[in-house]
Design an enzyme around this catalytic site. Structure first.
Site, PDB file in Angstrom:
ATOM      1  N   HIS A   1      -2.139  -0.259   5.048  1.00  0.00           N
ATOM      2  CA  HIS A   1      -0.904  -0.745   4.429  1.00  0.00           C
ATOM      3  C   HIS A   1      -0.321  -1.941   5.181  1.00  0.00           C
ATOM      4  CE1 HIS A   1      -0.051   2.415   1.354  1.00  0.00           C
ATOM      5  NE2 HIS A   1      -0.977   3.028   2.064  1.00  0.00           N
TER       6      HIS A   1
ATOM      7  N   GLU B   1       2.009  -3.897   4.352  1.00  0.00           N
ATOM      8  CA  GLU B   1       3.454  -4.079   4.186  1.00  0.00           C
ATOM      9  C   GLU B   1       4.232  -3.471   5.350  1.00  0.00           C
ATOM     10  OE1 GLU B   1       2.620  -0.058   2.586  1.00  0.00           O
ATOM     11  OE2 GLU B   1       1.632  -2.014   2.472  1.00  0.00           O
TER      12      GLU B   1
ATOM     13  N   CYS C   1      -5.194   0.486  -0.344  1.00  0.00           N
ATOM     14  CA  CYS C   1      -5.355   1.946  -0.270  1.00  0.00           C
ATOM     15  C   CYS C   1      -6.069   2.478  -1.521  1.00  0.00           C
ATOM     16  CB  CYS C   1      -4.009   2.619  -0.032  1.00  0.00           C
ATOM     17  SG  CYS C   1      -4.170   4.225   0.782  1.00  0.00           S
TER      18      CYS C   1
END
Length: 381
Positions: free
Chosen positions: A356, A358, A273
């Site tokens: 993202h 994760e 990001c």
């Protein structure tokens, strides 16, 4: 002057749009950039994500708070968003992991909320007019709308703001591997000796640290203003540039650090990001502000036939035309609007992604990027 009822609240946008609703959470008046998130889950993770620092978040899902708030899902110690805008909220949660109700948590954390808003109409307005500064006020009694509008218009806009310095750690620390929740221990790579990784904190999420550890990394976190020597003194095998809030072009120290490391060291580097944008800027690229940004859990990204569904939260993007194709490959595009979603250096182990992996919250399609980072470090041992 306008007279309001006791539990009334208003949402006032910098273009003069006025929306009436009801107050929940903490009472007060807050000003910030108004954005919207299209996810149907993960409000706790979203509100505690440092990338939302100072923003007013409109949730498009019609009801929040059904699962309450628990002690494990926070991405930081407390919420970073200033305000919450919803259609409705659940006063009584129904989930075995809940420790507290959504509204009580907002009150304790001093987050101002407004509900009873037609969020569909609001999002349609933001998509056509773009994100802008706005104000939530729930301390009304008798208030001058003109004076509130003047306060909004006097507030700084997001472009040009270095907000990473507001949310970064102030000291070095080693991430505690015992802090990883049991449900997040999806190990992909278990080296005999952990990979030594330095993470530059521009607003890092706990789940990112947990995924790095789960892929075999021992992580030391440094502040956003960490210097070249600070990094190299730790003798890292890899360097991670984190997510974070604000305008990436304003994070001068992070860009300078990345540029020097790229020019003088042949180390694996990975950015997510804001970190991805910082790597792009260090490689000579430019960024621009998106009209309303990408914030949600179902953004398709890919290139050359491969597609992954991704979780996103950003208001800026890299200009594709500004990247030197002799030195940088564009590896992923956002398939909704064609903006740059991934880059990699042609001859160096340096890469970044705009989304993202994760997945907190979100799909797990992109988790392999952590393994990719670990594998590059493994190949260099």
């Amino acid at each position: 002057m306008t007279t309001f009822e006791k539990d009334d609240a208003i949402l006032l946008l910098s273009d003069g749009t006025l929306i009436k609703g009801k107050s929940f959470g903490s009472k007060g008046t807050v000003i910030g950039e108004i954005v919207f998130n299209t996810g149907i889950t993960g409000y706790q993770e979203v509100l505690t994500d440092p990338s939302y620092f100072g923003q007013l978040i409109t949730f498009t899902y019609p009801e929040l708070g059904n699962t309450g708030v628990n002690s494990e899902d926070n991405e930081s110690d407390s919420p970073y968003a200033k305000g919450v805008i919803v259609r409705n909220f659940a006063r009584t949660p129904s989930n075995w992991r809940a420790n507290i109700t959504f509204e009580k948590w907002l009150k304790e954390e001093n987050v101002v909320g407004i509900y009873g808003v037609d969020t569909r109409e609001l999002v349609r307005h933001l998509r056509s007019s773009g994100t802008m500064n706005a104000l939530i006020c729930s301390e009304l009694k008798e208030v001058s709308l003109s004076s509130l509008l003047e306060r909004i218009q006097a507030a700084p806009i997001m472009k040009g703001l270095n907000l990473a310095e507001k949310v970064t750690t102030t000291k070095f620390y080693k991430w505690d591997t015992t802090a990883i929740p049991e449900f997040d221990k999806r190990l992909k790579l278990e080296p005999q000796i952990p990979f030594k990784v330095v993470a530059i904190d521009f607003g890092i999420k706990r789940s990112i640290l947990n995924r790095l550890v789960a892929h075999g990394c021992e992580v030391v976190v440094l502040p956003s203003n960490a210097g070249y020597k600070d990094v190299l003194d730790l003798e890292p095998e890899g360097i991670f540039f984190s997510n974070g809030p604000g305008d990436p072009a304003a994070v001068k120290e992070g860009i300078d650090l990345a540029k020097r490391l790229i020019e003088e060291r042949d180390l694996p580097m990975f950015g997510i990001c804001l970190g991805h944008q910082i790597l792009g800027l260090a490689l000579g690229g430019k960024t621009f502000k998106l009209t309303y940004g990408h914030r949600g859990l179902n953004h398709p990204c890919g290139i050359s036939g491969r597609v992954e569904i991704t979780s996103q939260n950003h208001g800026f993007a890299l200009e594709a035309e500004s990247l030197n194709s002799n030195n940088v490959d564009i590896t992923h595009l956002n398939l909704n609007d064609g903006t740059v979603a991934g880059i990699a250096m042609c001859n160096r182990p340096v890469f970044g992604i705009q989304y993202h992996p994760e997945a907190s919250p979100g799909p797990h399609d992109a988790d392999y990027h952590f393994a990719r980072f670990a594998e590059v470090m493994s190949e260099r041992r």
